[in-house]
Design an enzyme around this catalytic site. Structure first.
Site, PDB file in Angstrom:
ATOM      1  N   THR A   1      39.450 -30.660  46.387  1.00 36.81           N
ATOM      2  CA  THR A   1      38.545 -29.456  46.829  1.00 36.81           C
ATOM      3  C   THR A   1      37.114 -30.130  47.194  1.00 36.81           C
ATOM      4  O   THR A   1      36.224 -29.676  46.551  1.00 36.81           O
ATOM      5  CB  THR A   1      38.790 -28.388  45.700  1.00 36.81           C
ATOM      6  OG1 THR A   1      38.725 -29.159  44.624  1.00 36.81           O
ATOM      7  CG2 THR A   1      39.667 -27.364  45.941  1.00 36.81           C
TER       8      THR A   1
ATOM      9  N   TRP B   1      43.330 -60.917  45.755  1.00 36.44           N
ATOM     10  CA  TRP B   1      42.396 -61.852  45.032  1.00 36.44           C
ATOM     11  C   TRP B   1      41.522 -60.823  43.787  1.00 36.44           C
ATOM     12  O   TRP B   1      41.461 -61.202  42.710  1.00 36.44           O
ATOM     13  CB  TRP B   1      41.218 -62.192  45.991  1.00 36.44           C
ATOM     14  CG  TRP B   1      39.848 -63.029  45.007  1.00 36.44           C
ATOM     15  CD1 TRP B   1      40.031 -64.277  44.681  1.00 36.44           C
ATOM     16  CD2 TRP B   1      38.698 -62.229  44.774  1.00 36.44           C
ATOM     17  NE1 TRP B   1      38.966 -64.424  44.094  1.00 36.44           N
ATOM     18  CE2 TRP B   1      38.007 -63.401  44.032  1.00 36.44           C
ATOM     19  CE3 TRP B   1      38.161 -61.172  44.990  1.00 36.44           C
ATOM     20  CZ2 TRP B   1      36.876 -63.229  43.582  1.00 36.44           C
ATOM     21  CZ3 TRP B   1      36.766 -60.757  44.532  1.00 36.44           C
ATOM     22  CH2 TRP B   1      36.082 -61.886  43.873  1.00 36.44           C
TER      23      TRP B   1
ATOM     24  N   GLU C   1      48.098 -39.007  53.013  1.00 37.16           N
ATOM     25  CA  GLU C   1      47.279 -37.905  53.492  1.00 37.16           C
ATOM     26  C   GLU C   1      47.569 -38.142  55.323  1.00 37.16           C
ATOM     27  O   GLU C   1      47.236 -38.910  55.933  1.00 37.16           O
ATOM     28  CB  GLU C   1      45.916 -38.593  53.458  1.00 37.16           C
ATOM     29  CG  GLU C   1      45.446 -38.556  51.875  1.00 37.16           C
ATOM     30  CD  GLU C   1      43.889 -38.686  51.935  1.00 37.16           C
ATOM     31  OE1 GLU C   1      43.022 -38.501  52.843  1.00 37.16           O
ATOM     32  OE2 GLU C   1      43.691 -38.872  50.524  1.00 37.16           O
ATOM     33  N   TYR C   2      48.545 -37.059  55.651  1.00 40.59           N
ATOM     34  CA  TYR C   2      48.909 -36.007  55.027  1.00 40.59           C
ATOM     35  C   TYR C   2      50.406 -35.763  55.368  1.00 40.59           C
ATOM     36  O   TYR C   2      50.645 -36.129  56.636  1.00 40.59           O
ATOM     37  CB  TYR C   2      48.098 -34.709  54.952  1.00 40.59           C
ATOM     38  CG  TYR C   2      46.958 -34.757  54.389  1.00 40.59           C
ATOM     39  CD1 TYR C   2      46.703 -34.764  53.084  1.00 40.59           C
ATOM     40  CD2 TYR C   2      45.971 -34.838  55.370  1.00 40.59           C
ATOM     41  CE1 TYR C   2      45.417 -34.717  52.774  1.00 40.59           C
ATOM     42  CE2 TYR C   2      44.535 -34.787  54.994  1.00 40.59           C
ATOM     43  CZ  TYR C   2      44.217 -34.943  53.375  1.00 40.59           C
ATOM     44  OH  TYR C   2      43.039 -35.053  52.984  1.00 40.59           O
TER      45      TYR C   2
ATOM     46  N   ASP D   1      35.036 -32.235  50.849  1.00 36.90           N
ATOM     47  CA  ASP D   1      35.175 -32.462  52.147  1.00 36.90           C
ATOM     48  C   ASP D   1      35.747 -31.266  53.267  1.00 36.90           C
ATOM     49  O   ASP D   1      36.319 -31.404  54.019  1.00 36.90           O
ATOM     50  CB  ASP D   1      36.252 -33.748  52.689  1.00 36.90           C
ATOM     51  CG  ASP D   1      35.466 -35.133  52.261  1.00 36.90           C
ATOM     52  OD1 ASP D   1      34.333 -35.158  51.927  1.00 36.90           O
ATOM     53  OD2 ASP D   1      36.460 -36.126  52.111  1.00 36.90           O
TER      54      ASP D   1
ATOM     55  N   TRP E   1      36.439 -37.408  42.178  1.00 32.30           N
ATOM     56  CA  TRP E   1      36.411 -38.579  43.170  1.00 32.30           C
ATOM     57  C   TRP E   1      34.635 -38.929  43.586  1.00 32.30           C
ATOM     58  O   TRP E   1      34.163 -38.170  44.227  1.00 32.30           O
ATOM     59  CB  TRP E   1      37.061 -38.204  44.595  1.00 32.30           C
ATOM     60  CG  TRP E   1      37.196 -39.361  45.467  1.00 32.30           C
ATOM     61  CD1 TRP E   1      36.010 -39.623  46.576  1.00 32.30           C
ATOM     62  CD2 TRP E   1      37.853 -40.361  45.825  1.00 32.30           C
ATOM     63  NE1 TRP E   1      36.164 -40.654  47.090  1.00 32.30           N
ATOM     64  CE2 TRP E   1      37.472 -41.176  46.556  1.00 32.30           C
ATOM     65  CE3 TRP E   1      39.157 -40.752  45.107  1.00 32.30           C
ATOM     66  CZ2 TRP E   1      38.199 -42.482  47.051  1.00 32.30           C
ATOM     67  CZ3 TRP E   1      39.706 -41.905  45.175  1.00 32.30           C
ATOM     68  CH2 TRP E   1      39.505 -42.688  46.333  1.00 32.30           C
TER      69      TRP E   1
ATOM     70  N   TRP F   1      43.261 -42.110  52.619  1.00 35.33           N
ATOM     71  CA  TRP F   1      42.948 -41.642  53.976  1.00 35.33           C
ATOM     72  C   TRP F   1      43.108 -43.036  54.793  1.00 35.33           C
ATOM     73  O   TRP F   1      43.678 -42.880  56.039  1.00 35.33           O
ATOM     74  CB  TRP F   1      41.424 -41.285  54.161  1.00 35.33           C
ATOM     75  CG  TRP F   1      40.996 -40.964  55.571  1.00 35.33           C
ATOM     76  CD1 TRP F   1      40.287 -41.547  56.470  1.00 35.33           C
ATOM     77  CD2 TRP F   1      41.325 -39.620  55.975  1.00 35.33           C
ATOM     78  NE1 TRP F   1      40.303 -41.074  57.410  1.00 35.33           N
ATOM     79  CE2 TRP F   1      40.970 -39.977  57.412  1.00 35.33           C
ATOM     80  CE3 TRP F   1      41.985 -38.533  55.680  1.00 35.33           C
ATOM     81  CZ2 TRP F   1      41.060 -38.703  58.363  1.00 35.33           C
ATOM     82  CZ3 TRP F   1      42.054 -37.452  56.718  1.00 35.33           C
ATOM     83  CH2 TRP F   1      41.574 -37.642  57.924  1.00 35.33           C
ATOM     84  N   ASN F   2      42.719 -44.098  54.448  1.00 32.61           N
ATOM     85  CA  ASN F   2      42.867 -45.305  55.385  1.00 32.61           C
ATOM     86  C   ASN F   2      44.332 -45.747  55.581  1.00 32.61           C
ATOM     87  O   ASN F   2      44.674 -46.200  56.731  1.00 32.61           O
ATOM     88  CB  ASN F   2      42.129 -46.402  54.771  1.00 32.61           C
ATOM     89  CG  ASN F   2      40.577 -46.209  54.916  1.00 32.61           C
ATOM     90  OD1 ASN F   2      40.182 -45.524  55.740  1.00 32.61           O
ATOM     91  ND2 ASN F   2      39.811 -46.711  53.818  1.00 32.61           N
TER      92      ASN F   2
END
Length: 481
Positions: A211, A72, A147-148, A213, A359, A106-107
């Site tokens: 670079t 959507w 990742e990763y 987290d 980010w 990541w998800n």
């Protein structure tokens, strides 16, 4: 006369050096669902403040196809919002920019990538799908955010299979003059498990090193999200921007391809004792969620600057780290601001690196609630591209230096987590979704025969998919209303 010619030549060279620096901006498309002043749509993107824009994210299927995650929003079909099309139209405002689509994140996790790239047949199919998808929707390139490799459900063979994927993608992308980039783990403890750095550098146009987290609310004590340097021994020597960059350079990444990631968000903690507030002091969990990002443990810079503007916060610049942290009552935030990004941009210039990646663009102060719009992005532009007037750093009275930072506390937390995991939730090692709230999930760890349980929350609007062990849009998660 010759002297003046020489000076003008130097100025021209300096200008050229600035213009070559990249400013890579990720756009988290889910920001369109945020409330009130946190809502960020493609119309809010400043096309003149980034050289490359990356739309995040699309997914991967187990049969090696690129998958749209939010039809959507992303597509024009059936009254959709056509975000892909509007995103690529940014080039009409500024023909010099490039737009890319990011796959993974990541998800999305690692398991499917590991399975697909291990098969020559599926890898060939994936290459074809990536090329066709990128061209079909009009992007200038693709950013791979796996990742990763060799982690999070992957296997050691991932390291070379990732190289094979890039090697097979490169000639196909070259045929269509498409960019091929990747977002990668930054710190040596993680990057050393995942990458053959000289090999992937050969096939990628540039590499977005994440670079940030480097420390966060998953740790039991307070720490800095993205310190530039290690300071004076207060942190693990490898968990800072400089150590990450030098690891990548030392192991074969060309400086001009290395793009340094900077966060437009902070990592937050809830202190175990509000009177113990220095680096390395006990925390009893993530900080309070913000009104826009609505995720415990993180705040966008647009949320942080408003909090600080409202008053009552103590802002500290711990000696050597070159980033601030702030605390008020039991809340503790590590973040980047104009001053710290000035330092990071100077650092990028000093090593003649490829540029900076942010980010992500939608958590800068894009509405100008605390002053001028996009203060972080404008700082990067001023330092790396000579494009705009620098935003003035905070005055010393606003950001007092701490000459004697508090030493790490030895006091242990006295308060339990706000919500204890349900009894009996763990039946085996791994992840399990909460029975009452699909946004919540737990990691079950076997520690000497006893389950240790860690609680996590998916970002707002997502639910935990226990089939793939990732946070996904709720409409794709069985049983998640």
């Amino acid at each position: 006369m010759n002297c003046w010619i020489f000076i003008f030549a130097l100025a021209a060279l300096a200008s050229a050096a600035h213009s070559e620096k990249k400013i890579v901006c990720y756009f988290g498309s889910w920001a369109v669902y945020r409330p009130s002043d946190g809502k960020f749509d493609i119309s809010d993107i400043p096309s003149d403040l980034c050289t490359h824009f990356i739309y995040s994210f699309v997914g991967l299927t187990t049969d090696a196809n690129v998958k749209v995650l939010d039809e959507w929003l992303d597509l024009p079909n059936n009254g959709g919002k056509n975000a892909f099309g509007r995103f690529n139209k940014l080039r009409e405002q500024n023909p010099g920019i490039k737009t890319l689509i990011a796959i993974g994140g990541w998800n999305e996790g690692s398991t499917k990538y590991s399975q697909v790239v291990a098969s020559q047949t599926l890898r060939t199919k994936l290459v074809k799908s990536m090329v066709e998808f990128t061209m079909k929707y009009g992007f200038d390139g693709l950013d791979i955010d796996w990742e990763y490799p060799n982690q999070r459900g992957g296997k050691p063979e991932d390291v070379q299979n990732f190289v094979k994927l890039l090697q097979e993608l490169r000639p196909e992308f070259d045929k269509h003059k498409l960019l091929l980039t990747a977002a990668v783990a930054a710190a040596e403890p993680s990057a050393s498990l995942s990458y053959d750095i000289p090999a992937i550098s050969k096939y990628l146009d540039f590499i977005n090193v994440m670079t940030y987290d480097l420390y966060g609310p998953w740790d039991k004590t307070t720490g800095l999200n993205a310190p530039l340097y290690s300071g004076h021994g207060s942190f693990e020597l490898k968990l800072n921007v400089d150590a990450c960059v030098r690891y990548w350079l030392k192991n074969g990444c060309p400086p001009e391809k290395l793009i340094v990631g900077v966060p437009s968000y902070g990592r937050t903690f809830t202190l175990a004792n509000k009177n113990e507030y220095g680096l390395g002091t006990p925390a009893r969990g993530p900080g309070t969620a913000g009104p826009y990002t609505r995720e415990a443990g993180m705040l966008g810079y647009n949320e942080i600057c408003v909090l600080i503007k409202e008053g009552g916060w103590t802002i500290t610049r711990s000696e050597g780290h070159d980033v601030p942290y702030a605390f008020k009552n039991d809340q503790w935030i590590s973040y980047d601001d104009v001053t710290s990004l000035n330092e990071k941009a100077n650092y990028i210039n000093s090593l003649n690196l490829g540029g900076a990646m942010i980010w992500s663009i939608e958590t800068d102060d894009f509405r100008g609630k605390c002053g001028k719009q996009y203060p972080l992005l404008k700082t990067l532009n001023a330092k790396l591209r000579g494009k705009v007037i620098p935003i003035e750093p905070s005055k010393p009275t606003d950001s007092p230096k701490e000459t004697n930072p508090p030493k790490p506390s030895t006091v242990q937390p006295t308060q339990p987590p706000a919500t204890a995991p349900p009894n009996g939730i763990c039946k085996k090692v791994g992840y399990v979704r909460d029975k009452e709230d699909c946004n919540v999930f737990y990691q079950c760890l076997d520690i000497n025969g006893t389950y240790k349980i860690e609680k996590f929350n998916c970002p707002s609007g997502l639910g935990f998919d226990d089939k793939s062990n990732v946070c996904n849009y709720k409409k794709f998660v069985n049983g998640c209303i």
